[in-house]
Design a protein around this motif. Sequence first.
Motif, PDB file in Angstrom:
ATOM      1  N   GLU A   1       0.847  -1.198   0.082  1.00  0.00           N
ATOM      2  CA  GLU A   1       0.061   0.101  -0.045  1.00  0.00           C
ATOM      3  C   GLU A   1       0.918   1.278  -0.172  1.00  0.00           C
ATOM      4  N   PHE A   2       2.087   1.053   0.647  1.00  0.00           N
ATOM      5  CA  PHE A   2       2.954   2.281   0.609  1.00  0.00           C
ATOM      6  C   PHE A   2       3.410   2.429  -0.572  1.00  0.00           C
ATOM      7  N   VAL A   3       3.681   1.463  -1.258  1.00  0.00           N
ATOM      8  CA  VAL A   3       4.338   1.809  -2.626  1.00  0.00           C
ATOM      9  C   VAL A   3       3.366   2.254  -3.675  1.00  0.00           C
ATOM     10  N   GLU A   4       2.092   1.918  -3.505  1.00  0.00           N
ATOM     11  CA  GLU A   4       1.242   2.423  -4.338  1.00  0.00           C
ATOM     12  C   GLU A   4       0.970   4.120  -4.111  1.00  0.00           C
ATOM     13  N   ARG A   5       1.001   4.183  -2.849  1.00  0.00           N
ATOM     14  CA  ARG A   5       0.944   5.796  -2.163  1.00  0.00           C
ATOM     15  C   ARG A   5       2.009   6.528  -2.699  1.00  0.00           C
ATOM     16  N   VAL A   6       3.278   6.068  -2.718  1.00  0.00           N
ATOM     17  CA  VAL A   6       4.499   6.776  -3.278  1.00  0.00           C
ATOM     18  C   VAL A   6       4.078   7.199  -4.745  1.00  0.00           C
ATOM     19  N   LYS A   7       3.828   6.156  -5.623  1.00  0.00           N
ATOM     20  CA  LYS A   7       3.479   6.262  -6.883  1.00  0.00           C
ATOM     21  C   LYS A   7       2.418   7.275  -7.303  1.00  0.00           C
ATOM     22  N   ARG A   8       1.282   7.508  -6.525  1.00  0.00           N
ATOM     23  CA  ARG A   8       0.353   8.349  -6.598  1.00  0.00           C
ATOM     24  C   ARG A   8       0.887   9.743  -6.350  1.00  0.00           C
ATOM     25  N   ALA A   9       1.614   9.849  -5.257  1.00  0.00           N
ATOM     26  CA  ALA A   9       2.121  11.011  -4.918  1.00  0.00           C
ATOM     27  C   ALA A   9       3.389  11.676  -5.608  1.00  0.00           C
ATOM     28  N   THR A  10       4.034  10.875  -5.952  1.00  0.00           N
ATOM     29  CA  THR A  10       5.307  11.355  -6.532  1.00  0.00           C
ATOM     30  C   THR A  10       5.611  10.868  -8.127  1.00  0.00           C
ATOM     31  N   GLY A  11       4.864   9.688  -8.468  1.00  0.00           N
ATOM     32  CA  GLY A  11       5.191   9.331  -9.793  1.00  0.00           C
ATOM     33  C   GLY A  11       6.293   8.397  -9.583  1.00  0.00           C
ATOM     34  N   LEU A  12       7.038   8.340  -8.756  1.00  0.00           N
ATOM     35  CA  LEU A  12       8.223   7.178  -8.549  1.00  0.00           C
ATOM     36  C   LEU A  12       7.471   5.941  -8.414  1.00  0.00           C
ATOM     37  N   ARG A  13       8.271   4.709  -9.027  1.00  0.00           N
ATOM     38  CA  ARG A  13       8.201   3.299  -8.886  1.00  0.00           C
ATOM     39  C   ARG A  13       9.034   2.690  -8.131  1.00  0.00           C
ATOM     40  N   LEU A  14       8.522   2.606  -6.887  1.00  0.00           N
ATOM     41  CA  LEU A  14       9.477   2.208  -5.673  1.00  0.00           C
ATOM     42  C   LEU A  14       9.541   0.630  -5.741  1.00  0.00           C
ATOM     43  N   GLU A  15      10.684   0.017  -5.785  1.00  0.00           N
ATOM     44  CA  GLU A  15      10.786  -1.453  -6.062  1.00  0.00           C
ATOM     45  C   GLU A  15      11.387  -2.012  -4.597  1.00  0.00           C
ATOM     46  N   ILE A  16      10.846  -2.898  -4.019  1.00  0.00           N
ATOM     47  CA  ILE A  16      11.211  -3.351  -2.825  1.00  0.00           C
ATOM     48  C   ILE A  16      12.095  -4.696  -3.316  1.00  0.00           C
ATOM     49  N   ILE A  17      13.305  -4.634  -2.853  1.00  0.00           N
ATOM     50  CA  ILE A  17      14.285  -5.757  -3.219  1.00  0.00           C
ATOM     51  C   ILE A  17      14.853  -6.731  -2.078  1.00  0.00           C
ATOM     52  N   ASP A  18      15.121  -7.844  -2.369  1.00  0.00           N
ATOM     53  CA  ASP A  18      15.472  -8.771  -1.326  1.00  0.00           C
ATOM     54  C   ASP A  18      16.972  -8.429  -0.901  1.00  0.00           C
ATOM     55  N   ALA A  19      17.167  -9.184   0.312  1.00  0.00           N
ATOM     56  CA  ALA A  19      18.663  -9.039   0.625  1.00  0.00           C
ATOM     57  C   ALA A  19      19.604  -9.417  -0.254  1.00  0.00           C
ATOM     58  N   ALA A  20      19.605 -10.373  -0.868  1.00  0.00           N
ATOM     59  CA  ALA A  20      20.554 -10.841  -1.829  1.00  0.00           C
ATOM     60  C   ALA A  20      21.008  -9.801  -2.893  1.00  0.00           C
ATOM     61  N   GLU A  21      19.957  -8.932  -3.406  1.00  0.00           N
ATOM     62  CA  GLU A  21      20.268  -7.994  -4.408  1.00  0.00           C
ATOM     63  C   GLU A  21      20.953  -6.780  -3.750  1.00  0.00           C
ATOM     64  N   GLU A  22      20.362  -6.406  -2.472  1.00  0.00           N
ATOM     65  CA  GLU A  22      20.873  -5.451  -1.604  1.00  0.00           C
ATOM     66  C   GLU A  22      22.286  -5.828  -1.485  1.00  0.00           C
ATOM     67  N   ALA A  23      22.551  -6.786  -1.310  1.00  0.00           N
ATOM     68  CA  ALA A  23      24.045  -7.173  -0.951  1.00  0.00           C
ATOM     69  C   ALA A  23      24.994  -6.948  -2.320  1.00  0.00           C
TER      70      ALA A  23
END
Length: 329
Positions: free
Chosen positions: A98-120
């Motif tokens: 829901e937060f990701v959708e809120r960010v998209k509506r408010a800012t136009g940014l597409r927020l991507e939640i990445i897993d720990a493997a990709e973060e590392a």
Amino acid sequence: MADDRFRRRSYAAIDLGTNNCRLLVARPEGKGFRVVDAYSRIVRLGEGVAETGRLAEPAMTRTVEALAVCADKIARNHCWDVRCVATAACRSAENAPEFVERVKRATGLRLEIIDAAEEAALALAGCRSLMQGQAETTLVFDIGGGSTEIALAESMPMGEHRLSTYQSFPVGVVNFAERFGGVHVDDQAYSAMVRSAEEMMRPFRTAQEQLLQSGYRLLGTSGTVTTLAGVYLELVRYDRQAVDGLTMPADRMTEISDHLRQLSLSERAAHPCVGAGRADLVVGGCAILQAILNLWPAEEITVADRGLREGILLQLMQNDAQPAAAIRA
């Protein structure tokens, strides 16, 4: 002509962590890039997530406001490609979609939640230039707000390094401050912090015993180590160029950690390399760092004021350059 257009393009990377929202805008230059704009704000998105399992409304509001600033900077720089990633807090929170959708509506940014493997992997890519020419395995650690990532980068021919293994641990400066306190931390509470972090990390250390027998070096990329490096250099104002790539004695890290935790909250807040936003969090970071030093003793630590955002930018630029290279071939 295509290469000239590529070099004039701007790219943007946002790293939304448990504590900070950070943006970098850069253009390709040589084998790397040149930063043309940047932004960082402490938003404490992960405040209370460890207890409730949800992102709190005030934290989400602060974060959306910060991301709106990022979106404006991205638009003003006419960025060719953008990637926005979120890490531990959003991985843990049940209302993250829901937060990701809120960010998209408010800012136009597409927020991507990445897993720990990709973060590392991205953090390692961002720090790779600091490992060039090193013959030893490098242990790269990132002490975040909601988690700590440890990656082993094995030395390869031609001075390159590849990710050998990694692990993410649910210990960070925000959840440690919430669990143990961050205003006044006495010796007993600090020791409990260090023990808790050690207990979580020790099985990983044991499993990598053979790989580490031939020697290793430590490279830290986090607000904790950059803060301690700034104190070590006695900076009256934080200077990224002075800190990034600095190699300093590990025992001085411990000494500075002990000094900071004995200061009052107002004294820590007044320090130019700590500030009010980190004053109640830095002690937890020091405890996690001490646990790492206890498990992986070393004489020196290399400090990196770089990581995830830099890794994202390099990836975006490399992906964009590949089609042009294929056409020339």
